[in-house]
Design a protein around this motif. Structure first.
Motif, PDB file in Angstrom:
ATOM      1  N   THR A 289       0.840  -1.195   0.000  1.00 16.09           N
ATOM      2  CA  THR A 289       0.000   0.000   0.000  1.00 16.09           C
ATOM      3  C   THR A 289       0.873   1.242   0.000  1.00 16.09           C
ATOM      4  O   THR A 289       2.088   1.178   0.179  1.00 16.09           O
ATOM      5  N   PHE A 290       0.241   2.380  -0.209  1.00 17.25           N
ATOM      6  CA  PHE A 290       0.997   3.636  -0.134  1.00 17.25           C
ATOM      7  C   PHE A 290       1.549   3.847   1.278  1.00 17.25           C
ATOM      8  O   PHE A 290       2.634   4.406   1.449  1.00 17.25           O
ATOM      9  N   LYS A 291       0.813   3.373   2.261  1.00 17.22           N
ATOM     10  CA  LYS A 291       1.267   3.543   3.644  1.00 17.22           C
ATOM     11  C   LYS A 291       2.528   2.733   3.923  1.00 17.22           C
ATOM     12  O   LYS A 291       3.414   3.167   4.675  1.00 17.22           O
ATOM     13  N   SER A 292       2.623   1.542   3.320  1.00 13.22           N
ATOM     14  CA  SER A 292       3.777   0.684   3.584  1.00 13.22           C
ATOM     15  C   SER A 292       4.939   0.947   2.628  1.00 13.22           C
ATOM     16  O   SER A 292       6.026   0.394   2.813  1.00 13.22           O
ATOM     17  N   PHE A 293       4.732   1.769   1.604  1.00 14.13           N
ATOM     18  CA  PHE A 293       5.785   2.026   0.622  1.00 14.13           C
ATOM     19  C   PHE A 293       6.860   2.926   1.235  1.00 14.13           C
ATOM     20  O   PHE A 293       6.582   3.960   1.818  1.00 14.13           O
ATOM     21  N   ASP A 294       8.113   2.523   1.093  1.00 16.62           N
ATOM     22  CA  ASP A 294       9.245   3.287   1.627  1.00 16.62           C
ATOM     23  C   ASP A 294      10.269   3.459   0.517  1.00 16.62           C
ATOM     24  O   ASP A 294      10.894   2.489   0.078  1.00 16.62           O
ATOM     25  N   ALA A 295      10.438   4.701   0.046  1.00 17.00           N
ATOM     26  CA  ALA A 295      11.366   4.967  -1.058  1.00 17.00           C
ATOM     27  C   ALA A 295      12.789   4.567  -0.719  1.00 17.00           C
ATOM     28  O   ALA A 295      13.564   4.170  -1.594  1.00 17.00           O
ATOM     29  N   LYS A 296      13.144   4.631   0.557  1.00 18.62           N
ATOM     30  CA  LYS A 296      14.521   4.315   0.950  1.00 18.62           C
ATOM     31  C   LYS A 296      14.852   2.834   0.727  1.00 18.62           C
ATOM     32  O   LYS A 296      16.025   2.483   0.573  1.00 18.62           O
ATOM     33  N   LEU A 297      13.823   1.985   0.731  1.00 22.39           N
ATOM     34  CA  LEU A 297      14.068   0.557   0.564  1.00 22.39           C
ATOM     35  C   LEU A 297      14.401   0.181  -0.872  1.00 22.39           C
ATOM     36  O   LEU A 297      14.980  -0.874  -1.123  1.00 22.39           O
ATOM     37  N   VAL A 298      14.039   1.038  -1.825  1.00 20.64           N
ATOM     38  CA  VAL A 298      14.277   0.719  -3.231  1.00 20.64           C
ATOM     39  C   VAL A 298      15.265   1.672  -3.888  1.00 20.64           C
ATOM     40  O   VAL A 298      15.553   1.527  -5.076  1.00 20.64           O
ATOM     41  N   ALA A 299      15.792   2.617  -3.133  1.00 17.26           N
ATOM     42  CA  ALA A 299      16.737   3.599  -3.679  1.00 17.26           C
ATOM     43  C   ALA A 299      18.118   3.370  -3.082  1.00 17.26           C
ATOM     44  O   ALA A 299      18.259   3.002  -1.912  1.00 17.26           O
ATOM     45  N   SER A 300      19.145   3.608  -3.901  1.00 10.53           N
ATOM     46  CA  SER A 300      20.518   3.375  -3.451  1.00 10.53           C
ATOM     47  C   SER A 300      21.143   4.587  -2.798  1.00 10.53           C
ATOM     48  O   SER A 300      22.146   4.482  -2.095  1.00 10.53           O
ATOM     49  N   ASP A 301      20.601   5.780  -3.021  1.00 14.19           N
ATOM     50  CA  ASP A 301      21.147   6.990  -2.396  1.00 14.19           C
ATOM     51  C   ASP A 301      20.025   8.015  -2.240  1.00 14.19           C
ATOM     52  O   ASP A 301      18.887   7.806  -2.684  1.00 14.19           O
ATOM     53  N   ALA A 302      20.370   9.153  -1.620  1.00 12.08           N
ATOM     54  CA  ALA A 302      19.362  10.164  -1.315  1.00 12.08           C
ATOM     55  C   ALA A 302      18.764  10.774  -2.575  1.00 12.08           C
ATOM     56  O   ALA A 302      17.553  11.043  -2.649  1.00 12.08           O
ATOM     57  N   ALA A 303      19.598  10.995  -3.594  1.00 14.84           N
ATOM     58  CA  ALA A 303      19.093  11.588  -4.835  1.00 14.84           C
ATOM     59  C   ALA A 303      18.083  10.658  -5.500  1.00 14.84           C
ATOM     60  O   ALA A 303      17.026  11.092  -5.981  1.00 14.84           O
ATOM     61  N   GLU A 304      18.410   9.366  -5.525  1.00 20.04           N
ATOM     62  CA  GLU A 304      17.488   8.401  -6.122  1.00 20.04           C
ATOM     63  C   GLU A 304      16.214   8.285  -5.302  1.00 20.04           C
ATOM     64  O   GLU A 304      15.121   8.125  -5.857  1.00 20.04           O
ATOM     65  N   ALA A 305      16.322   8.384  -3.984  1.00 20.18           N
ATOM     66  CA  ALA A 305      15.140   8.331  -3.129  1.00 20.18           C
ATOM     67  C   ALA A 305      14.190   9.482  -3.441  1.00 20.18           C
ATOM     68  O   ALA A 305      12.966   9.319  -3.407  1.00 20.18           O
ATOM     69  N   ARG A 306      14.753  10.665  -3.763  1.00 17.01           N
ATOM     70  CA  ARG A 306      13.905  11.804  -4.118  1.00 17.01           C
ATOM     71  C   ARG A 306      13.167  11.541  -5.432  1.00 17.01           C
ATOM     72  O   ARG A 306      11.997  11.914  -5.587  1.00 17.01           O
ATOM     73  N   GLU A 307      13.862  10.904  -6.389  1.00 17.35           N
ATOM     74  CA  GLU A 307      13.227  10.556  -7.651  1.00 17.35           C
ATOM     75  C   GLU A 307      12.061   9.593  -7.422  1.00 17.35           C
ATOM     76  O   GLU A 307      10.977   9.760  -7.981  1.00 17.35           O
ATOM     77  N   VAL A 308      12.303   8.573  -6.601  1.00 20.67           N
ATOM     78  CA  VAL A 308      11.262   7.582  -6.318  1.00 20.67           C
ATOM     79  C   VAL A 308      10.106   8.225  -5.555  1.00 20.67           C
ATOM     80  O   VAL A 308       8.931   7.920  -5.801  1.00 20.67           O
ATOM     81  N   GLN A 309      10.419   9.136  -4.643  1.00 23.82           N
ATOM     82  CA  GLN A 309       9.372   9.814  -3.886  1.00 23.82           C
ATOM     83  C   GLN A 309       8.491  10.659  -4.794  1.00 23.82           C
ATOM     84  O   GLN A 309       7.276  10.757  -4.604  1.00 23.82           O
ATOM     85  N   SER A 310       9.108  11.256  -5.826  1.00 20.88           N
ATOM     86  CA  SER A 310       8.322  12.019  -6.796  1.00 20.88           C
ATOM     87  C   SER A 310       7.367  11.103  -7.552  1.00 20.88           C
ATOM     88  O   SER A 310       6.193  11.443  -7.774  1.00 20.88           O
TER      89      SER A 310
END
Length: 455
Positions: A268-289
């Motif tokens: 679900t959107f509640k359980s989704f965590d961008a940090k778990l699928v991103a390798s760095d902070a910049a990529e996490a921002r992309e996934v969060q978008s």
């Protein structure tokens, strides 16, 4: 059935007939049945409805349950209860067990507080009638009036009620069934079909649909097999919960819809965590978008979302979150993995009987919201390519909301698919981490984030 209905005597509401009620054994109003019917004109809201007689006010609980059981028409099926129902069904398939478990939970909730409709679809022997009878039995335990009818038997009783010497008149019988407090219709679809039968079935279902009367229906036919008037009422998400108990031709495309699997239901959107699928902070921002765009889409699904990225970047998690949000909002999503879809279509194809294949394919093509997971993971054969193109092209031309996940770059796609998946008038591309989706020689024609407005 008619004997059960006969027990509900007619209660005059006014005039001398009310004072001249014949003396019968037991209560003078209901003859000991516990139910009465008001003597009102045909078309009156109370015509045909069974009401508790005043003699039931001081009735002992055991006597009350016995009376309700007589009225229910359950007969020998009263032995079928939740206590002797396997909570995960009879199928050895884990997927079928999950579906049956969800249906069982919905049945238990309905039996405690009947509201809306429950529709159970599945082949003979999968446990549909057991669940329906268990619901009726639990309603009786709770002191609620319920009427259990096998559809072919009901139609036989209605035909017999036309006879001059019939114990119960047609209008009286039909109105009693139409207005039952809780109605269970077992084996809808196995009856012989004639224009009269189709009309009676529609009148019954349409009346209970319009009045939003609590109803349980079992059938071994996929809902697409019914006429459009009945189908739209059985599948209306605002009123009806549809449960496919097992796969096979009778369940149509439900056998390849994976959204009920425990892992996907937990995405679900509640359980989704961008940090778990991103390798760095910049990529996490992309996934969060991408996450924010997907959430906005889930609130109002229109056009297409294409989620692209390498394996393990969270594409399926985000697509499943969209599907789960849509389902919880009362919409009708279908989540299918592309290789499973093609396998299901192959198994449904029979040159001597193409109806199963056509039904399944039409369901997938026209579902209100389709999630196609792992486009590109299928074996590439001319037949598979053609079926995928037909599916995607139909939804493209019909502008049906669609979510597609893929690890393919545009240069690896069939040209016909590529032109539809990347059309900026209908499709928004979400990139999950570093991924050369467009290919070095093919720069994106429009920005890849944000949902472009149609001109």
């Amino acid at each position: 059935m008619q004997n059960a209905i006969q027990q509900a005597s007619v209660l005059p509401t006014e005039g001398p007939a009310a004072e001249e009620a014949p003396e019968e054994e037991g209560c003078p109003h209901c003859g000991g049945a516990g139910f009465v019917r008001k003597d009102v004109r045909l078309g009156h809201p109370d015509f045909g409805r069974a009401f508790p007689c005043e003699c039931t006010n001081d009735e002992a609980e055991d006597d009350k349950r016995a009376r309700l059981l007589r009225f229910s028409n359950l007969g020998p099926l009263s032995r079928l209860s939740f206590d002797n129902l396997s909570p995960r069904g009879r199928s050895p398939s884990p997927q079928h067990q999950e579906r049956f478990g969800a249906a069982n939970q919905a049945a238990l909730a309905f039996a405690e507080e009947p509201a809306g409709w429950l529709v159970f679809v599945g082949p003979s022997g999968c446990g549909k009638t057991h669940i329906a009878a268990a619901i009726a039995g639990r309603c009786i335990e709770k002191g609620r009036a319920v009427l259990f009818m096998v559809v072919p038997d009901l139609l036989d009783h209605l035909r017999a009620a036309y006879q001059p010497d019939a114990e119960s008149g047609y209008d009286e019988l039909f109105e009693t069934v139409r207005n039952a407090q809780v109605l269970v219709l077992d084996d809808l679809g196995v009856q012989s079909t004639t224009p009269w039968v189709e009309e009676k079935i529609f009148q019954l279902i349409n009346h209970r649909y319009s009045a939003q009367l609590s109803t349980v229906i079992t059938t071994n036919l996929d809902l697409a097999s019914f006429g459009s008037r009945v189908q739209t009422r059985l599948s209306d998400p605002a009123l009806s919960q549809v449960h496919y108990l097992e796969g096979g031709a009778s369940a149509g495309a439900a056998q390849i819809d994976s959204l009920d699997l425990p892992l996907l239901r937990g995405m679900t959107f509640k359980s989704f965590d961008a940090k778990l699928v991103a390798s760095d902070a910049a990529e996490a921002r992309e996934v969060q978008s991408a996450y924010r765009t997907a959430m906005s889409y889930a609130e109002d699904p229109k056009d297409w979302i294409v989620i692209a990225g390498q394996t393990g970047r969270g594409k399926t998690r985000l697509a499943a979150a969209i599907a789960n949000y849509a389902r919880d909002s009362g919409k009708q999503p279908m989540f299918v993995v592309v290789p499973d879809l093609l396998d299901g279509l192959r198994s449904a194809y029979n040159p001597q009987n193409p109806a199963s294949f056509d039904t399944m394919f039409d369901q997938v093509r026209n579902v209100p919201l389709l999630i196609l997971d792992d486009l590109g993971a299928q074996s590439g054969t001319p037949w598979a390519d053609e079926k995928l193109f037909q599916l995607i092209n139909h939804r493209y031309n019909a502008c049906l909301p669609t979510v597609i996940t893929t690890n393919l770059a545009v240069t690896e796609m069939d040209a016909r698919l590529r032109s539809r998946l990347t059309d900026p008038q209908i499709s928004t591309i979400l990139l999950m981490g570093p991924f050369d989706f467009w290919g070095k020689q093919s720069p994106p024609p429009v920005p890849v984030r944000g949902r472009p407005r149609r001109s």
